[in-house]
Design an enzyme around this catalytic site. Sequence first.
Site, PDB file in Angstrom:
ATOM      1  N   TYR A   1      -4.190 -16.083  11.485  1.00  0.00           N
ATOM      2  CA  TYR A   1      -5.587 -16.427  11.240  1.00  0.00           C
ATOM      3  C   TYR A   1      -5.612 -17.906  10.879  1.00  0.00           C
ATOM      4  O   TYR A   1      -4.671 -18.641  11.194  1.00  0.00           O
ATOM      5  CB  TYR A   1      -6.074 -15.490  10.110  1.00  0.00           C
ATOM      6  CG  TYR A   1      -7.553 -15.489   9.858  1.00  0.00           C
ATOM      7  CD1 TYR A   1      -8.464 -15.380  10.907  1.00  0.00           C
ATOM      8  CD2 TYR A   1      -8.056 -15.556   8.556  1.00  0.00           C
ATOM      9  CE1 TYR A   1      -9.830 -15.363  10.652  1.00  0.00           C
ATOM     10  CE2 TYR A   1      -9.416 -15.533   8.301  1.00  0.00           C
ATOM     11  CZ  TYR A   1     -10.295 -15.445   9.352  1.00  0.00           C
ATOM     12  OH  TYR A   1     -11.643 -15.425   9.094  1.00  0.00           O
TER      13      TYR A   1
ATOM     14  N   ARG B   1     -17.749 -23.326  19.500  1.00  0.00           N
ATOM     15  CA  ARG B   1     -17.508 -23.952  18.174  1.00  0.00           C
ATOM     16  C   ARG B   1     -16.418 -23.132  17.492  1.00  0.00           C
ATOM     17  O   ARG B   1     -16.693 -22.240  16.727  1.00  0.00           O
ATOM     18  CB  ARG B   1     -18.820 -23.946  17.392  1.00  0.00           C
ATOM     19  CG  ARG B   1     -18.874 -24.705  16.125  1.00  0.00           C
ATOM     20  CD  ARG B   1     -17.999 -24.188  14.990  1.00  0.00           C
ATOM     21  NE  ARG B   1     -18.577 -23.184  14.130  1.00  0.00           N
ATOM     22  CZ  ARG B   1     -17.867 -22.163  13.611  1.00  0.00           C
ATOM     23  NH1 ARG B   1     -16.602 -21.986  13.884  1.00  0.00           N
ATOM     24  NH2 ARG B   1     -18.450 -21.290  12.833  1.00  0.00           N
TER      25      ARG B   1
ATOM     26  N   ASP C   1     -20.731 -13.375  12.245  1.00  0.00           N
ATOM     27  CA  ASP C   1     -19.756 -13.546  11.171  1.00  0.00           C
ATOM     28  C   ASP C   1     -19.887 -14.906  10.485  1.00  0.00           C
ATOM     29  O   ASP C   1     -19.764 -15.022   9.268  1.00  0.00           O
ATOM     30  CB  ASP C   1     -18.375 -13.412  11.825  1.00  0.00           C
ATOM     31  CG  ASP C   1     -17.250 -13.427  10.823  1.00  0.00           C
ATOM     32  OD1 ASP C   1     -17.417 -12.839   9.746  1.00  0.00           O
ATOM     33  OD2 ASP C   1     -16.197 -14.006  11.137  1.00  0.00           O
TER      34      ASP C   1
ATOM     35  N   ASN D   1     -13.322 -16.955   2.410  1.00  0.00           N
ATOM     36  CA  ASN D   1     -13.325 -16.796   3.871  1.00  0.00           C
ATOM     37  C   ASN D   1     -13.940 -15.456   4.200  1.00  0.00           C
ATOM     38  O   ASN D   1     -13.744 -14.473   3.467  1.00  0.00           O
ATOM     39  CB  ASN D   1     -11.876 -16.858   4.379  1.00  0.00           C
ATOM     40  CG  ASN D   1     -11.815 -16.942   5.881  1.00  0.00           C
ATOM     41  OD1 ASN D   1     -12.196 -16.000   6.574  1.00  0.00           O
ATOM     42  ND2 ASN D   1     -11.362 -18.052   6.399  1.00  0.00           N
TER      43      ASN D   1
HETATM   44  N1  LIG Z   1     -14.744 -20.259   5.152  1.00  0.00           N
HETATM   45  C1  LIG Z   1     -15.279 -19.506   6.070  1.00  0.00           C
HETATM   46  O1  LIG Z   1     -15.226 -18.267   6.014  1.00  0.00           O
HETATM   47  C2  LIG Z   1     -16.014 -20.140   7.198  1.00  0.00           C
HETATM   48  C3  LIG Z   1     -15.930 -21.483   7.437  1.00  0.00           C
HETATM   49  N2  LIG Z   1     -16.637 -22.028   8.475  1.00  0.00           N
HETATM   50  C4  LIG Z   1     -16.409 -23.428   8.763  1.00  0.00           C
HETATM   51  O2  LIG Z   1     -17.583 -24.167   8.581  1.00  0.00           O
HETATM   52  C5  LIG Z   1     -17.614 -25.247   9.501  1.00  0.00           C
HETATM   53  C6  LIG Z   1     -18.983 -25.294  10.154  1.00  0.00           C
HETATM   54  O3  LIG Z   1     -19.245 -24.103  10.844  1.00  0.00           O
HETATM   55  P1  LIG Z   1     -20.721 -23.815  11.386  1.00  0.00           P
HETATM   56  O4  LIG Z   1     -21.716 -23.960  10.317  1.00  0.00           O
HETATM   57  O5  LIG Z   1     -20.691 -22.542  12.114  1.00  0.00           O
HETATM   58  O6  LIG Z   1     -20.866 -25.006  12.431  1.00  0.00           O
HETATM   59  P2  LIG Z   1     -22.199 -25.701  12.910  1.00  0.00           P
HETATM   60  O7  LIG Z   1     -21.836 -26.598  14.026  1.00  0.00           O
HETATM   61  O8  LIG Z   1     -23.253 -24.688  13.113  1.00  0.00           O
HETATM   62  O9  LIG Z   1     -22.625 -26.579  11.633  1.00  0.00           O
HETATM   63  C7  LIG Z   1     -21.978 -27.740  11.217  1.00  0.00           C
HETATM   64  C8  LIG Z   1     -23.058 -28.699  10.752  1.00  0.00           C
HETATM   65  O10 LIG Z   1     -22.439 -29.810  10.131  1.00  0.00           O
HETATM   66  C9  LIG Z   1     -23.104 -30.970  10.628  1.00  0.00           C
HETATM   67  N3  LIG Z   1     -22.292 -32.166  10.492  1.00  0.00           N
HETATM   68  C10 LIG Z   1     -21.416 -32.689  11.367  1.00  0.00           C
HETATM   69  N4  LIG Z   1     -20.926 -33.852  10.892  1.00  0.00           N
HETATM   70  C11 LIG Z   1     -21.516 -34.064   9.703  1.00  0.00           C
HETATM   71  C12 LIG Z   1     -21.463 -35.111   8.757  1.00  0.00           C
HETATM   72  N5  LIG Z   1     -20.678 -36.165   8.946  1.00  0.00           N
HETATM   73  N6  LIG Z   1     -22.231 -35.014   7.650  1.00  0.00           N
HETATM   74  C13 LIG Z   1     -23.037 -33.960   7.460  1.00  0.00           C
HETATM   75  N7  LIG Z   1     -23.138 -32.947   8.336  1.00  0.00           N
HETATM   76  C14 LIG Z   1     -22.397 -32.996   9.448  1.00  0.00           C
HETATM   77  C15 LIG Z   1     -23.382 -30.630  12.062  1.00  0.00           C
HETATM   78  O11 LIG Z   1     -24.356 -31.491  12.612  1.00  0.00           O
HETATM   79  P3  LIG Z   1     -24.312 -31.760  14.212  1.00  0.00           P
HETATM   80  O12 LIG Z   1     -24.705 -30.451  14.833  1.00  0.00           O
HETATM   81  O13 LIG Z   1     -25.291 -32.847  14.400  1.00  0.00           O
HETATM   82  O14 LIG Z   1     -22.909 -32.147  14.554  1.00  0.00           O
HETATM   83  C16 LIG Z   1     -23.892 -29.200  11.913  1.00  0.00           C
HETATM   84  O15 LIG Z   1     -25.253 -29.141  11.594  1.00  0.00           O
HETATM   85  C17 LIG Z   1     -16.442 -25.036  10.459  1.00  0.00           C
HETATM   86  O16 LIG Z   1     -15.398 -25.891  10.099  1.00  0.00           O
HETATM   87  C18 LIG Z   1     -16.024 -23.607  10.212  1.00  0.00           C
HETATM   88  O17 LIG Z   1     -14.647 -23.431  10.374  1.00  0.00           O
HETATM   89  C19 LIG Z   1     -17.456 -21.291   9.257  1.00  0.00           C
HETATM   90  C20 LIG Z   1     -17.548 -19.945   9.079  1.00  0.00           C
HETATM   91  C21 LIG Z   1     -16.785 -19.269   8.065  1.00  0.00           C
HETATM   92  C1  LIG Z   2     -13.556 -18.310   9.248  1.00  0.00           C
HETATM   93  C2  LIG Z   2     -14.447 -18.532  10.361  1.00  0.00           C
HETATM   94  O1  LIG Z   2     -15.067 -17.601  10.859  1.00  0.00           O
HETATM   95  C3  LIG Z   2     -14.638 -19.859  10.864  1.00  0.00           C
HETATM   96  O2  LIG Z   2     -14.100 -20.810  10.301  1.00  0.00           O
HETATM   97  O3  LIG Z   2     -15.347 -20.001  11.866  1.00  0.00           O
HETATM   98 MG   LIG Z   3     -15.882 -18.118  12.751  1.00  0.00          MG
END
Ligand SMILES: NC(=O)C1=CN([C@@H]2O[C@H](COP(=O)(O)OP(=O)(O)OC[C@H]3O[C@@H](n4cnc5c(N)ncnc54)[C@H](OP(=O)(O)O)[C@@H]3O)[C@@H](O)[C@H]2O)C=CC1
Ligand SMILES: CC(=O)C(=O)O
Ligand SMILES: [Mg+2]
Length: 559
Positions: free
Chosen positions: A100, A152, A264, A456
């Site tokens: 993972y 993504r 998720d 997570n």
């Molecule tokens: N811990 C966990 O369980 C999880 C962690 N995550 C992590 O969260 C992260 C984001 O996922 P997700 O929300 O789905 O992705 P998205 O692409 O939906 O969201 C990311 C956001 O961050 C913005 N962004 C990019 N660069 C910057 C910056 N310099 N300053 C501020 N904002 C910025 C993006 O803007 P723009 O679209 O303009 O680039 C976008 O709106 C990933 O790394 C993912 O691995 C996600 C799911 C679960």
């Molecule tokens: C953990 C997860 O789902 C993600 O980073 O996208």
């Molecule tokens: Mg994910």
Amino acid sequence: MQPVDHTYTALNGRLLLENSLLNKGTAFTHEERTELDLHGLLPPRIETLEEQCHRAYKSFSIKPTPILKHIYLRALQDTNETLFYALLQRHLQEVLPIIYTPVVGQACQRFSDLYRRPRGLFIAYPDREHMDAMLANFRRNVEVIVVTDGERVLGLGDQGIGGMGICIGKLSLYSAVGGVTPNLTLPITLDCGTNNQELLDDPNYLGWRHNRIDDDAYYEFVDMFIQAVKRRWPNVLLQFEDFAIHHATPLLEKYRDEICSFNDDIQGTAAVAAGTLLSAAQSIGKSITDMRVAFLGAGSSGCGIAEQIIRLMVNRGLSDEEARSRFYMVDRHGLLTDNMTELHTFQQKLVQQSASLPDALQNQSAFLKDVVEHIKPDVIIGVSGQPGLFTQEIVEMMARNHERPIIFALSNPISQVEATPEDIIHWTEGRAVVATGSPFAPVEYNGRQYPIAQCNNIYIFPGLGLSVMASGATRISDGMLDKAVETLAKAAPSAMDPNGALLPSMENIQQVTRDIALYVAMQSGAEGLSPELSEEELKNRIQARFWEPTYRRMARTVV
Ligand SMILES: NC(=O)C1=CN([C@@H]2O[C@H](COP(=O)(O)OP(=O)(O)OC[C@H]3O[C@@H](n4cnc5c(N)ncnc54)[C@H](OP(=O)(O)O)[C@@H]3O)[C@@H](O)[C@H]2O)C=CC1
Ligand SMILES: CC(=O)C(=O)O
Ligand SMILES: [Mg+2]
């Protein structure tokens, strides 16, 4: 009369050994080898599952790099699933980062180079007319699907069909942690093309070499897929995984009332983050309704987490408006305000009214530093997918503003984390309450060890799957997710001891998952989304459905 504790198969000889769900390898007994035409095809020594685990663990341990360990485990999974899961259960903490996050990220990036054996379904846009036939090519019974379009993947961007690596990893956890029988799971990649030029230029790329389809073509393709799933597996639980910001929420909203499904990254992440925040609040002795929360990254996860925490605040007495006023969503172009015109619909609900902001935040694009300086949020949550954005200046300011600042750097994999726990602990002189999305070793500071919570969605999705399988729920409601949040927070060591860990340890994750499954199932019953069963009955069903990796006596099907 055939004994019921046997597994019957029409396969024999090499075909049986090549079936990873049935293969026992060296653990086939003498009688089985005779009955199933295996003599000579295996070394003569007969091993127990325990002995096989020892041998496999040794091979795993001597692999010199994490990616080689990953390749080894994936090969084991494709050869003998019982052994693979038995190994996972015995060494979960050590093996988790390999199958993972973070290592699965590399496996996705190198998916085509590493590809060896088929697993799951690749549904490519040019083949869309054969949708039903493609689904029919898979096993008849499927209860959980994880589907991605690979746009993504973690914080690593567009990985095309490499997204399949994530679906495989998530489903491995459904089985290892949530007891979902592996032969009822199905990873699917919708190959919509890729806009990743490196992949398009890579002669080894195994996906459809084409720019991504979008707009009507995209939504029609996904809809063909969803309708075909409904025809073939009407009761399946479908998890949307790692869709890009512009598709994730629209797909969730379109389908969550049509098929038993959840996203998720939006809902699973929201539930674990809200549960971890409740736990952090317990630790520092503050109510979440008194907190202000700033986000870095107002995408699928960021807005999902915010909406879940808002629901918690409203359940605890705040009005929706009061709760929303406590959220500061900072995206690439700065703090979201009602002056911004080009926001996604789901972001518009989380804007600050610029008229009510301090002067310093009104007439400019305010970034996280400005928000921390002028709003003094209790919590900052990073879900930007961009490394290093929780700078020393920002973290130190958090530590000046609050005795116990809460700092969650949730972006995955490790290469994308907003700040390492090591830095956060040092910059705050050990006062920050820290969580990350990927696993980090405990931090040593001033002679004290600080364990780092892995916030997570692994704490949530296996429980949702087990719950649906045990209860027969037809939908995943907000109320069910709220139950998952509360159950997780109650299971945290910090619920008993303010110095305890923010999340249960990975050693206890199976029990937490069962508890989540139980309370989520009770909630689905109360909401009429599944038959209303007693707690006892649901516990029995969870126990009965919980698959354990053990070998059963195998015998030839009598025709
Ligand atoms: N811990 C966990 O369980 C999880 C962690 N995550 C992590 O969260 C992260 C984001 O996922 P997700 O929300 O789905 O992705 P998205 O692409 O939906 O969201 C990311 C956001 O961050 C913005 N962004 C990019 N660069 C910057 C910056 N310099 N300053 C501020 N904002 C910025 C993006 O803007 P723009 O679209 O303009 O680039 C976008 O709106 C990933 O790394 C993912 O691995 C996600 C799911 C679960
Ligand atoms: C953990 C997860 O789902 C993600 O980073 O996208
Ligand atoms: Mg994910």
